[in-house]
Design an enzyme around this catalytic site. Structure first.
Site, short mmCIF file in Angstrom:
data_model
loop_
_atom_site.label_atom_id
_atom_site.label_comp_id
_atom_site.label_asym_id
_atom_site.label_seq_id
_atom_site.Cartn_x
_atom_site.Cartn_y
_atom_site.Cartn_z
N ASP A 1 0.83 -1.20 0.00
CA ASP A 1 0.00 0.00 0.00
C ASP A 1 0.87 1.26 0.00
O ASP A 1 2.01 1.25 0.48
CB ASP A 1 -0.97 0.01 1.18
CG ASP A 1 -0.28 -0.07 2.54
OD1 ASP A 1 0.73 -0.77 2.66
OD2 ASP A 1 -0.78 0.57 3.50
N GLU B 1 0.14 -0.99 5.96
CA GLU B 1 1.21 -0.35 6.72
C GLU B 1 1.00 1.16 6.79
O GLU B 1 1.26 1.78 7.82
CB GLU B 1 2.57 -0.65 6.09
CG GLU B 1 3.76 -0.37 7.02
CD GLU B 1 4.25 1.07 6.99
OE1 GLU B 1 5.02 1.46 7.88
OE2 GLU B 1 3.87 1.83 6.06
#
Length: 397
Positions: free
Chosen positions: A87, A152
């Protein structure tokens, strides 16, 4: 020279003819996939397919809307793990980008696009380093693993944290972990992280009594009542840190009071603050100090606490030594060992008893508009990761 991909990764990469490493090609493929947190955009499937072809047993682990996977090759210990995230943060104002953030572009030897540094180049280098290593050593020592998440940059609840909980419940372990976060400061490999400070946040509401600004004796201004406490909190020397950690710091991130009218004393004040703290502090100690200062100054308040992560530290040992040797072989210089910066998913992996280092490209443009990385760094990182694998897992089984 400029190279482009169709937005959102829906078309294959088409480049002008030029020499291109496998690591750069994979980086471009991953960057072309729009994976703003918690989306993965198909990045993990690309990685899982490559790893499966290299002999890894791949296990997708989806929790809620978050994609994760755990992959392993080999058997027994030691278990060496690459960890990272697919991400990325939002792009910010598109008009400020010189090129489409999800159409990676190379100009004058620099790769531009969201995720260039944080951390799709690191993911690509991990995969291609493992592919090269298992070709050299198909019967390598121990186990190579991957722990990859798409959570994250977000809340970090259903990502690495959940995967670690699953691994612990199954009795699995990680001995050495390289997190591919962009750790370098000026040149590739000049810095590796061997720990991080903890992060403790507070959501504070200071209670007052709203009233007409001309009659302050009939009101209670929460801004005024909080001001002395805020002055003490921000000027306080919390500690001196230690030989490995910076001192603890207190910062206000959000502050809001008032109705918008110029003649009304507000009835409450809301503030968000954060303490980045070293291991010389404890959570209970920090909470107690903050609340003690508020009470000392007579502040009427409610306070909610949030722990983003506790500090972790990996004393120099086999993993940091292997990383240092690989960096020295690539650059001719030894890295600085640091615990500076924000938090990372290493905070979830270290409590497994693992040695954890963060090692990646230069971090100067992460989370910024026109995020970028030098193409040469991407291939250098591949060679550094390969050197670490050779150093730790070459012994005959």
């Amino acid at each position: 020279m400029t190279m482009g991909l169709a937005a959102h990764g829906r078309a294959p990469y088409k480049a002008e003819p030029l020499p291109m490493s496998d690591t750069l090609a994979l980086t471009l493929d991953l960057m072309a996939r729009n994976s703003v947190t918690p989306a993965d955009g198909g990045c993990q499937q690309v990685m899982m397919d490559r790893l499966a072809a290299a002999g890894f047993a791949v296990e997708p682990l989806r929790y809620g809307v978050v994609d994760n996977f755990w992959a392993k090759r080999g058997s027994g210990g030691p278990v060496f793990c690459f960890a990272g995230h697919t991400d990325v943060v939002p792009t910010g104002p598109l008009e400020e980008w010189k090129s489409d953030p999800f159409q990676p572009s190379v100009r004058d030897g620099v790769l531009y696009g969201r995720g260039a540094a944080d951390m799709k180049s690191g993911l690509a280098a991990m995969v291609t380093a493992c592919e090269a290593f298992v070709l050299e050593r198909p019967r390598h020592h121990g186990t190579i693993a991957f722990l990859i998440t798409s959570d994250e940059e977000g809340p970090s609840v259903d990502g690495t944290k959940r995967v670690v909980e699953t691994l612990k419940a199954r009795g699995e372990r990680i001995d050495w972990c390289v997190v591919g976060e962009p750790s370098s400061e000026r040149t590739i490999g000049d810095t590796i992280k061997i720990g991080r400070r903890g992060s403790l946040s507070g959501r504070l509401t200071v209670h007052g009594v709203q009233g007409h600004i001309a009659y302050p004796q009939l009101a209670e201004n929460p801004v005024h009542s909080f001001a002395p406490a805020l002055a003490e909190l921000t000027s306080r020397v919390w500690d001196e840190g230690n030989e490995h950690f910076q001192p603890t710091s207190f910062q206000v991130s959000n502050f809001n009071a008032g109705t918008g009218a110029p003649n009304v004393i507000p009835g409450e004040l809301k503030a968000r603050f954060n303490l980045r703290y070293s291991p010389v502090q404890t959570l209970d100690g920090l909470r107690g100090t903050v609340e003690g200062i508020l009470k000392k100054h007579g502040v009427r308040y409610t306070l909610e606490w949030y722990v983003s992560g506790e500090p972790f530290f990996t004393a120099p040992a086999e993993l940091s030594q292997a990383a240092t040797l690989a960096i020295r072989a690539e650059t001719g210089s030894a890295p600085k060992l640091s615990t500076g910066g924000g938090t990372s998913d290493g905070r979830f992996i270290a409590p497994m008893g693992a040695q954890v280092v963060e090692l990646g490209v230069v971090n100067a443009t992460i989370h910024k508009v026109n995020e970028c990385v030098r193409v040469a760094e991407i291939d250098a990182l591949h060679r550094i990761y390969l050197g670490v694998l050779r150093s730790l897992l070459t012994a005959a089984p």
